[in-house]
Design a protein around this motif. Structure first.
Motif, PDB file in Angstrom:
ATOM      1  N   ASN A  66      26.725  44.073  -3.730  1.00 59.28           N
ATOM      2  CA  ASN A  66      27.618  45.151  -3.242  1.00 59.28           C
ATOM      3  C   ASN A  66      27.027  46.023  -2.394  1.00 59.28           C
ATOM      4  O   ASN A  66      27.216  46.357  -1.410  1.00 59.28           O
ATOM      5  N   MET A  67      25.632  46.169  -2.678  1.00 52.24           N
ATOM      6  CA  MET A  67      24.866  47.075  -1.724  1.00 52.24           C
ATOM      7  C   MET A  67      24.657  46.222  -0.524  1.00 52.24           C
ATOM      8  O   MET A  67      24.626  46.918   0.764  1.00 52.24           O
ATOM      9  N   PHE A  68      24.440  44.904  -0.525  1.00 53.85           N
ATOM     10  CA  PHE A  68      24.307  44.275   0.588  1.00 53.85           C
ATOM     11  C   PHE A  68      25.482  44.022   1.481  1.00 53.85           C
ATOM     12  O   PHE A  68      25.315  44.092   2.777  1.00 53.85           O
ATOM     13  N   ILE A  69      26.787  43.942   0.880  1.00 52.03           N
ATOM     14  CA  ILE A  69      27.842  44.156   1.614  1.00 52.03           C
ATOM     15  C   ILE A  69      28.017  45.509   2.317  1.00 52.03           C
ATOM     16  O   ILE A  69      28.442  45.714   3.575  1.00 52.03           O
ATOM     17  N   VAL A  70      27.776  46.436   1.724  1.00 49.99           N
ATOM     18  CA  VAL A  70      27.967  47.818   2.237  1.00 49.99           C
ATOM     19  C   VAL A  70      26.908  47.989   3.399  1.00 49.99           C
ATOM     20  O   VAL A  70      27.240  48.560   4.459  1.00 49.99           O
ATOM     21  N   TRP A  71      25.725  47.991   2.942  1.00 53.89           N
ATOM     22  CA  TRP A  71      24.712  48.343   3.902  1.00 53.89           C
ATOM     23  C   TRP A  71      24.455  47.287   4.825  1.00 53.89           C
ATOM     24  O   TRP A  71      24.319  47.663   6.289  1.00 53.89           O
ATOM     25  N   GLY A  72      24.585  45.981   4.478  1.00 49.80           N
ATOM     26  CA  GLY A  72      24.204  44.936   5.589  1.00 49.80           C
ATOM     27  C   GLY A  72      25.479  44.757   6.389  1.00 49.80           C
ATOM     28  O   GLY A  72      25.738  44.903   7.681  1.00 49.80           O
ATOM     29  N   GLY A  73      26.703  44.394   5.821  1.00 43.69           N
ATOM     30  CA  GLY A  73      27.941  43.793   6.430  1.00 43.69           C
ATOM     31  C   GLY A  73      28.601  45.200   7.181  1.00 43.69           C
ATOM     32  O   GLY A  73      28.852  45.023   8.523  1.00 43.69           O
ATOM     33  N   VAL A  74      29.154  46.133   6.378  1.00 46.40           N
ATOM     34  CA  VAL A  74      29.851  47.196   6.865  1.00 46.40           C
ATOM     35  C   VAL A  74      29.030  47.965   8.070  1.00 46.40           C
ATOM     36  O   VAL A  74      29.499  48.363   9.129  1.00 46.40           O
ATOM     37  N   GLY A  75      27.618  48.113   7.763  1.00 47.98           N
ATOM     38  CA  GLY A  75      26.663  48.928   8.633  1.00 47.98           C
ATOM     39  C   GLY A  75      26.556  47.748   9.969  1.00 47.98           C
ATOM     40  O   GLY A  75      26.462  48.747  10.967  1.00 47.98           O
ATOM     41  N   LEU A  76      26.566  46.627   9.684  1.00 46.65           N
ATOM     42  CA  LEU A  76      26.427  45.857  11.083  1.00 46.65           C
ATOM     43  C   LEU A  76      27.590  46.095  11.840  1.00 46.65           C
ATOM     44  O   LEU A  76      27.773  45.918  13.166  1.00 46.65           O
ATOM     45  N   TYR A  77      28.873  45.912  11.047  1.00 46.13           N
ATOM     46  CA  TYR A  77      29.998  46.195  11.884  1.00 46.13           C
ATOM     47  C   TYR A  77      30.244  47.191  12.497  1.00 46.13           C
ATOM     48  O   TYR A  77      30.620  47.435  13.933  1.00 46.13           O
ATOM     49  N   VAL A  78      30.034  48.365  11.975  1.00 46.89           N
ATOM     50  CA  VAL A  78      30.004  49.658  12.781  1.00 46.89           C
ATOM     51  C   VAL A  78      29.130  49.737  13.855  1.00 46.89           C
ATOM     52  O   VAL A  78      29.404  50.365  14.954  1.00 46.89           O
ATOM     53  N   THR A  79      27.775  49.465  13.612  1.00 44.29           N
ATOM     54  CA  THR A  79      26.591  49.415  14.547  1.00 44.29           C
ATOM     55  C   THR A  79      27.159  48.624  15.812  1.00 44.29           C
ATOM     56  O   THR A  79      27.032  48.893  17.039  1.00 44.29           O
ATOM     57  N   HIS A  80      27.566  47.212  15.517  1.00 42.18           N
ATOM     58  CA  HIS A  80      28.269  46.612  16.697  1.00 42.18           C
ATOM     59  C   HIS A  80      29.411  47.213  17.623  1.00 42.18           C
ATOM     60  O   HIS A  80      29.285  47.000  18.721  1.00 42.18           O
ATOM     61  N   LYS A  81      30.213  47.760  16.741  1.00 43.42           N
ATOM     62  CA  LYS A  81      31.265  48.436  17.497  1.00 43.42           C
ATOM     63  C   LYS A  81      31.114  49.622  18.201  1.00 43.42           C
ATOM     64  O   LYS A  81      31.453  49.892  19.333  1.00 43.42           O
ATOM     65  N   VAL A  82      29.893  50.471  17.698  1.00 42.25           N
ATOM     66  CA  VAL A  82      29.224  51.427  18.460  1.00 42.25           C
ATOM     67  C   VAL A  82      28.711  50.911  19.696  1.00 42.25           C
ATOM     68  O   VAL A  82      28.953  51.627  20.688  1.00 42.25           O
ATOM     69  N   SER A  83      28.240  50.083  19.779  1.00 40.15           N
ATOM     70  CA  SER A  83      27.227  49.290  20.839  1.00 40.15           C
ATOM     71  C   SER A  83      28.436  48.747  21.860  1.00 40.15           C
ATOM     72  O   SER A  83      28.235  48.790  23.132  1.00 40.15           O
ATOM     73  N   GLU A  84      29.590  48.174  21.227  1.00 40.43           N
ATOM     74  CA  GLU A  84      30.635  47.651  22.066  1.00 40.43           C
ATOM     75  C   GLU A  84      31.185  48.839  22.956  1.00 40.43           C
ATOM     76  O   GLU A  84      31.553  48.352  24.091  1.00 40.43           O
ATOM     77  N   LEU A  85      31.176  49.882  22.397  1.00 37.83           N
ATOM     78  CA  LEU A  85      31.740  51.297  22.929  1.00 37.83           C
ATOM     79  C   LEU A  85      30.710  51.932  24.014  1.00 37.83           C
ATOM     80  O   LEU A  85      31.069  52.949  24.556  1.00 37.83           O
ATOM     81  N   LYS A  86      29.658  51.282  23.911  1.00 37.10           N
ATOM     82  CA  LYS A  86      28.697  51.968  24.601  1.00 37.10           C
ATOM     83  C   LYS A  86      28.074  53.445  24.233  1.00 37.10           C
ATOM     84  O   LYS A  86      28.006  54.229  24.923  1.00 37.10           O
ATOM     85  N   LEU A  87      28.450  53.779  22.939  1.00 37.45           N
ATOM     86  CA  LEU A  87      28.327  55.217  22.639  1.00 37.45           C
ATOM     87  C   LEU A  87      26.668  55.306  22.004  1.00 37.45           C
ATOM     88  O   LEU A  87      26.219  56.417  21.841  1.00 37.45           O
ATOM     89  N   ASN A  88      25.958  54.177  22.075  1.00 37.36           N
ATOM     90  CA  ASN A  88      24.500  54.481  21.767  1.00 37.36           C
ATOM     91  C   ASN A  88      23.731  54.282  22.797  1.00 37.36           C
ATOM     92  O   ASN A  88      22.549  54.553  22.784  1.00 37.36           O
ATOM     93  N   TYR A  89      24.303  54.463  23.851  1.00 36.44           N
ATOM     94  CA  TYR A  89      23.445  54.742  25.243  1.00 36.44           C
ATOM     95  C   TYR A  89      23.174  56.196  25.402  1.00 36.44           C
ATOM     96  O   TYR A  89      23.863  56.874  25.220  1.00 36.44           O
TER      97      TYR A  89
END
Length: 165
Positions: free
Chosen positions: A70-93
């Motif tokens: 469960n921790m792997f899914i939450v920290w790894g999976g969902v965290g990577l999804y949100v990080t990817h979407k933030v990068s896609e929106l270029k909000l981390n620049y």
């Protein structure tokens, strides 16, 4: 526009440096809603499956494994999804002047350190359940995860700092 506490948390953990105008705030809301819905469905299904398992196989190590997954899914999976979407929106620049660049790099290193320590601590707590709290394997793997997470997050942060004149 005053930011909510949850937006401030998302800004920090997912390195959102850009301006959150109405459009970007709506996009972040969509990302958060998608992440929440995935976690809601996953939690319901995973817990139902776990409850339906025969009582004889629900040992302590099975429960620890379930928590670890469960921790792997939450920290790894969902965290990577949100990080990817933030990068896609270029909000981390982050746009900084040449003079402010060293300070921005320093902040990226500090953020990476906290990122690495948090992932390393979670890793240590997960592995310590199986190997013991004073196990060299648990401690060594946690230190490895701290170093990998710290360097990768810092590298990503620095790569997204843009100098402007």
């Amino acid at each position: 526009m005053k930011e909510s506490f949850l937006i401030k948390i998302m800004r920090y953990f997912f390195s959102i440096r850009g301006v959150l105008d109405e459009h970007n705030a709506r996009e972040i809301g969509k990302v958060a809603t998608n992440a929440f819905m995935f976690l809601w469905m996953y939690t319901g299904i995973a817990n139902a499956v776990f409850l339906l398992l025969p009582q004889a196989i629900k040992t302590g190590s099975m429960i620890n494994g379930f928590i670890l997954f469960n921790m792997f899914i939450v920290w790894g999976g969902v965290g990577l999804y949100v990080t990817h979407k933030v990068s896609e929106l270029k909000l981390n620049y982050q746009e900084v002047s040449t003079k402010e660049y060293p300070k921005a790099v320093h902040k990226a290193v500090i953020h990476g350190a906290w990122f690495g320590i948090s992932y390393g601590l979670v890793t240590y707590l997960m592995f310590a359940q199986f190997n013991g709290f004073f196990s060299i394997v648990s401690i060594g793997f946690a230190i490895f995860i701290i170093l990998i997470s710290w360097t990768s997050d810092t590298q990503r942060e620095i790569a997204h700092i843009v100098k402007v004149e």
